[in-house]
Design a protein around this motif. Structure first.
Motif, PDB file in Angstrom:
ATOM      1  N   LEU A 155       0.831  -1.203   0.000  1.00  0.00           N
ATOM      2  CA  LEU A 155       0.000   0.000   0.000  1.00  0.00           C
ATOM      3  C   LEU A 155       0.868   1.256   0.000  1.00  0.00           C
ATOM      4  O   LEU A 155       0.653   2.183  -0.798  1.00  0.00           O
ATOM      5  CB  LEU A 155      -0.931  -0.009   1.218  1.00  0.00           C
ATOM      6  N   VAL A 156       1.883   1.288   0.885  1.00  0.00           N
ATOM      7  CA  VAL A 156       2.736   2.476   0.986  1.00  0.00           C
ATOM      8  C   VAL A 156       3.529   2.695  -0.306  1.00  0.00           C
ATOM      9  O   VAL A 156       3.614   3.823  -0.807  1.00  0.00           O
ATOM     10  CB  VAL A 156       3.690   2.346   2.194  1.00  0.00           C
ATOM     11  N   ILE A 157       4.099   1.610  -0.860  1.00  0.00           N
ATOM     12  CA  ILE A 157       4.863   1.745  -2.095  1.00  0.00           C
ATOM     13  C   ILE A 157       3.987   2.333  -3.186  1.00  0.00           C
ATOM     14  O   ILE A 157       4.386   3.242  -3.921  1.00  0.00           O
ATOM     15  CB  ILE A 157       5.431   0.370  -2.523  1.00  0.00           C
ATOM     16  N   ASN A 158       2.742   1.840  -3.272  1.00  0.00           N
ATOM     17  CA  ASN A 158       1.852   2.327  -4.315  1.00  0.00           C
ATOM     18  C   ASN A 158       1.468   3.785  -4.114  1.00  0.00           C
ATOM     19  O   ASN A 158       1.466   4.577  -5.052  1.00  0.00           O
ATOM     20  CB  ASN A 158       0.603   1.453  -4.363  1.00  0.00           C
ATOM     21  N   LEU A 159       1.159   4.165  -2.854  1.00  0.00           N
ATOM     22  CA  LEU A 159       0.719   5.541  -2.613  1.00  0.00           C
ATOM     23  C   LEU A 159       1.872   6.531  -2.754  1.00  0.00           C
ATOM     24  O   LEU A 159       1.659   7.706  -3.033  1.00  0.00           O
ATOM     25  CB  LEU A 159       0.087   5.665  -1.222  1.00  0.00           C
ATOM     26  N   CYS A 160       3.123   6.060  -2.527  1.00  0.00           N
ATOM     27  CA  CYS A 160       4.268   6.982  -2.583  1.00  0.00           C
ATOM     28  C   CYS A 160       4.873   7.106  -3.980  1.00  0.00           C
ATOM     29  O   CYS A 160       5.648   8.035  -4.220  1.00  0.00           O
ATOM     30  CB  CYS A 160       5.364   6.528  -1.620  1.00  0.00           C
ATOM     31  N   ASN A 161       4.539   6.189  -4.905  1.00  0.00           N
ATOM     32  CA  ASN A 161       5.307   6.151  -6.153  1.00  0.00           C
ATOM     33  C   ASN A 161       4.995   7.277  -7.138  1.00  0.00           C
ATOM     34  O   ASN A 161       5.516   7.289  -8.251  1.00  0.00           O
ATOM     35  CB  ASN A 161       5.227   4.777  -6.823  1.00  0.00           C
ATOM     36  N   ASP A 162       4.130   8.214  -6.735  1.00  0.00           N
ATOM     37  CA  ASP A 162       3.952   9.404  -7.576  1.00  0.00           C
ATOM     38  C   ASP A 162       4.616  10.632  -6.962  1.00  0.00           C
ATOM     39  O   ASP A 162       4.539  11.714  -7.536  1.00  0.00           O
ATOM     40  CB  ASP A 162       2.461   9.672  -7.848  1.00  0.00           C
ATOM     41  N   GLY A 163       5.265  10.462  -5.798  1.00  0.00           N
ATOM     42  CA  GLY A 163       5.939  11.594  -5.169  1.00  0.00           C
ATOM     43  C   GLY A 163       5.002  12.697  -4.720  1.00  0.00           C
ATOM     44  O   GLY A 163       5.423  13.846  -4.564  1.00  0.00           O
ATOM     45  N   GLU A 164       3.737  12.338  -4.497  1.00  0.00           N
ATOM     46  CA  GLU A 164       2.738  13.329  -4.129  1.00  0.00           C
ATOM     47  C   GLU A 164       1.820  12.763  -3.058  1.00  0.00           C
ATOM     48  O   GLU A 164       1.571  11.565  -3.022  1.00  0.00           O
ATOM     49  CB  GLU A 164       1.892  13.648  -5.367  1.00  0.00           C
ATOM     50  N   SER A 165       1.277  13.622  -2.206  1.00  0.00           N
ATOM     51  CA  SER A 165       0.323  13.134  -1.208  1.00  0.00           C
ATOM     52  C   SER A 165      -0.830  14.116  -1.064  1.00  0.00           C
ATOM     53  O   SER A 165      -0.755  15.269  -1.493  1.00  0.00           O
ATOM     54  CB  SER A 165       1.008  12.938   0.144  1.00  0.00           C
ATOM     55  N   ASN A 166      -1.933  13.633  -0.491  1.00  0.00           N
ATOM     56  CA  ASN A 166      -3.080  14.482  -0.182  1.00  0.00           C
ATOM     57  C   ASN A 166      -3.821  13.859   1.000  1.00  0.00           C
ATOM     58  O   ASN A 166      -3.460  12.766   1.455  1.00  0.00           O
ATOM     59  CB  ASN A 166      -3.997  14.620  -1.406  1.00  0.00           C
ATOM     60  N   TRP A 167      -4.846  14.546   1.511  1.00  0.00           N
ATOM     61  CA  TRP A 167      -5.500  14.038   2.734  1.00  0.00           C
ATOM     62  C   TRP A 167      -6.123  12.670   2.528  1.00  0.00           C
ATOM     63  O   TRP A 167      -6.150  11.844   3.454  1.00  0.00           O
ATOM     64  CB  TRP A 167      -6.530  15.035   3.267  1.00  0.00           C
ATOM     65  N   PHE A 168      -6.626  12.375   1.307  1.00  0.00           N
ATOM     66  CA  PHE A 168      -7.306  11.102   1.098  1.00  0.00           C
ATOM     67  C   PHE A 168      -6.318   9.933   1.159  1.00  0.00           C
ATOM     68  O   PHE A 168      -6.638   8.869   1.709  1.00  0.00           O
ATOM     69  CB  PHE A 168      -8.054  11.114  -0.239  1.00  0.00           C
ATOM     70  N   GLU A 169      -5.110  10.118   0.620  1.00  0.00           N
ATOM     71  CA  GLU A 169      -4.093   9.067   0.726  1.00  0.00           C
ATOM     72  C   GLU A 169      -3.766   8.803   2.200  1.00  0.00           C
ATOM     73  O   GLU A 169      -3.550   7.661   2.602  1.00  0.00           O
ATOM     74  CB  GLU A 169      -2.829   9.460  -0.051  1.00  0.00           C
ATOM     75  N   GLY A 170      -3.726   9.871   2.989  1.00  0.00           N
ATOM     76  CA  GLY A 170      -3.507   9.702   4.420  1.00  0.00           C
ATOM     77  C   GLY A 170      -4.613   8.886   5.052  1.00  0.00           C
ATOM     78  O   GLY A 170      -4.373   8.002   5.888  1.00  0.00           O
ATOM     79  N   LEU A 171      -5.857   9.166   4.625  1.00  0.00           N
ATOM     80  CA  LEU A 171      -7.001   8.449   5.188  1.00  0.00           C
ATOM     81  C   LEU A 171      -6.976   6.976   4.795  1.00  0.00           C
ATOM     82  O   LEU A 171      -7.359   6.104   5.591  1.00  0.00           O
ATOM     83  CB  LEU A 171      -8.304   9.105   4.711  1.00  0.00           C
TER      84      LEU A 171
END
Lengths: 352, 352, 352
Positions: free
Chosen positions: A320-336
């Motif tokens: 999950l973390v590898i997938n969410l991080c592989n665009d070098g971007e984050s937002n509140w929904f990814e945190g959720l």
């Protein structure tokens, strides 16, 4: 806020010391220890932040991860000495899950409430994800799978071999990051202007002093906390696995937690990711294998074999973390999403 | 083509109604139902397309996924009422596999025959892949792994907890997409000129009317279809698992199927991906958890525990789709890979 | 260096032939065979390189993979004829692990020592990773998981079906790469200037002759080598699994090995990746399914069912390689990660 932290620490730590000698009730000690650690985490966070401003984001992140995990290493050694191998493995699991899902999740969420999109170094994310797969999906999965047709002595020998490879690769990774490829991947769009206008709260000397004192205090308080865990089991019916995976993880990683979220809210997502994932890698590639090797001299030897639920939870969290991080971007929904995954695993370990 | 669809629907649906009251043979009913659903799917596809032109690709995709899965939810509730928990789980699996591998595969392939390279939004793909990992690899895998050392009551409690988290995150995702981050990721290279010259076939009002009527008709016909499944088992020797995973999936997702492929051939790959993967996510994060909660009031409670082959097939399909989508590009060979994976799993479930 | 290779080949091969007729001791033959194969690999490498300069990197890579795996196919057919299905599956596993972790790892490492960052085609990497997931995580995992509730006849039928799908998709992939999408993904930043100044060592005719002769010689010597494996088991206590997975892999892939590392040091990382991953895909999608089909006419039929450790090792290796390759860049540390993973698996298979 800072005043509150000061009160908590300068009242809490002496009370814990007093309680330790006067044998206060476990429940009172549990509350006191938790509060003190959270207060101390605040100091560690501020000291690290001051140092990070002086030393740049990467070294700052490394400092954070180091001072967070020294505590864990010390607690684990005491637990190992008491022969409780299962709790050590559970708390290593909890540390991985806590850092990857809870710390990173709350950082993404808290930062994402303030900023629509936050960026972090894509190259660091890729470096981290390669090592995550190596550590969790290869070094932790292989002994698990192979051990089913091995006796316990062979399994321990395999664990020793894997531990040596893990530590060697961890050191090689530091050499790569700090020597041969230092600055190679630094992007030109670093907010250098922003960095320059920042003033550290404390001097370098004071920061280091606070860091050292706080770490010692956290270690002492954490040890008192561990003694209260038996009571938690008998009084609240919490399983050893739940205590190790969830409680130890939340309290033991409070330091990383506070600093990572603080950095995220300041839009320094690079540092937050470095703290959360860097700390995970340090646990998996340094703390865990060192404990395997130390356990040679301990009453019970610790093979690198987790329970199946522990292992599956760590593997799923890594993907999950590898997938969410592989665009070098984050937002509140990814945190959720990360936080929700933590909740699901928490319910699972609670009911197990 | 449209004339053929009209004949099929206006002859097929009355025949199915007649057959239902006159108790025609199961085999005849099976053929009639399949043909009628495919005809109705054509209408749904055209209505959705008209609406999509009016409302833009994202809302159009959401509409598609919604109208496709309403049918599945209704069928599943009837099946659950009859106590057949295994078939419901199998048809949920089939829906996930059918959307991810068959619908997306044929879209990529059909579009790729006409265009050498087709593009779709990278940000949507990353949003989707994060949720796919969350839903399949965390929310579906955790209860499976943890349930082996739990009694059935605890497993159901865990399922309820996970179901609530899934629905909450699904709603949060809609809030993210439609409110806080609406248009944030829209790239400037949208073929706006192309969109403007398109004229919807039907007015908004007529489209909505056709959508509603067709959905009701599909629901009725699908229910008749389910009654013929016992015959398929006894006459052709098909297992319940094969019927649920393959037959229900193909017929039940015919609507998404037709619209997704139609859009792919028109080089609107954004909409195709949204239909296929969005529909998968709706099944996994909304239909499945709602069914778990509804099953509290049903004769047999449905825990979120699939069979091992079902779970492994869904996990493997997710990894394949995430990997093929993470470049925001498709071609006919990627479609063939997805379709081949579907064939392999089809053979597996047929022989099981 | 070239002179050394010449001595090794022109002395080694005749000695192996002599030893085969005079029944020399197994240990001597083992050493002679290994040395001869390494020498022959040097010739194959040089011949392939000459051809690659003439034919461009993609065809060059295909040539490499073909000539490397012809040897493996021949050895496997002889082994299958002797009824040793387990060793064939183990050597297929070893080939996958050896190419993905050892060959690619040493290429990344050797190239990375010389160059700080090396690039390869992102589109080829994505094409390869999609097929890796298809072949390993779907086509190999499905029969493993489904076979637990199947009898051996059904499992073999499933294997035949999957084998046909694998071969069909492999051929479709060649059609995609060489016909419909030839040159579509070629980036404009190819170092064409660099290519033009290169002069092939041998003419096309001589290269092909050397390739053919060397391949025949490698096949003969490899077969002699296989005969010595029983001795390795009894004398050194090596298990069949270790011999198949590690020894056969290292010696059998020596050709790919030498050429891939040679190309990496020359900063032609495109060719290295094509050799290592292309060879893996050829083993998984062509050699393995062809052996399944050939085994219909053999004493023991070979289902596509690996042991659990073999399968988990291949799946984990695939995830690691896909992750490390998905940025189209390599460095020495990524090579070390791959090599470390190989070491861990090697220890595991040795102790199993």
């Amino acid at each position: 806020m800072n005043r509150l932290f000061a009160v908590v620490v300068f009242a809490g730590v002496p009370l814990v010391i007093a309680g330790a000698f006067l044998n206060w009730s476990d429940f009172l000690m549990f509350i006191l220890c938790c509060i003190s650690i959270i207060g101390l985490s605040g100091y560690i966070g501020r000291a690290t932040e001051s140092l990070a401003i002086v030393s740049g984001p990467r070294v700052g992140g490394l400092l954070n991860a180091t001072f967070g995990n020294a505590v864990e290493l010390i607690i684990s050694i005491f637990t190992l000495k008491a022969g409780m191998v299962g709790i050590v493995l559970a708390s290593l699991t909890g540390s991985v899950l806590g850092n990857l899902l809870l710390v990173l999740g709350l950082s993404f969420f808290a930062g994402g409430i303030k900023y629509k999109r936050q960026n972090f170094s894509l190259h660091d994310a890729q470096y981290n994800s390669g090592l995550l797969i190596f550590a969790i999906i290869i070094a932790f999965v292989i002994p698990e799978v192979f051990s089913t047709s091995m006796d316990s002595k062979t399994t321990f020998n395999l664990s020793i071999g894997i531990a040596i490879v893990l530590i060697a690769l961890y050191l090689a990774g530091l050499f790569f990051k700090l020597v041969t490829h230092r600055g190679v991947f630094t992007s030109s769009d670093n907010k250098e202007g922003e960095v320059e206008e920042e003033v550290p709260e404390w001097t370098k000397k004071k920061s280091i002093l606070v860091l050292l004192l706080s770490t010692v205090a956290v270690a002492f308080v954490s040890e008192q906390l561990v003694h209260t865990f038996e009571m938690l089991g008998s009084k609240f019916g919490w399983t050893e696995l739940f205590i190790g995976v969830i409680i130890v993880a939340i309290v033991g990683n409070a330091a990383e937690h506070v600093s990572a979220v603080t950095m995220a809210v300041k839009n320094k997502m690079d540092v937050s990711v470095e703290i959360a994932v860097g700390s995970t890698l340090q646990v998996a590639m340094f703390v865990a294998p060192v404990l395997v090797i130390i356990s040679i001299f301990m009453p019970n030897q610790m093979a690198l074999v987790f329970t199946i639920p522990e292992l599956v939870a760590m593997v799923a969290a890594s993907f999950l973390v590898i997938n969410l991080c592989n665009d070098g971007e984050s937002n509140w929904f990814e945190g959720l999403i990360l936080f929700s995954a933590y909740i699901i695993m928490g319910i699972g370990f609670f009911l197990l």
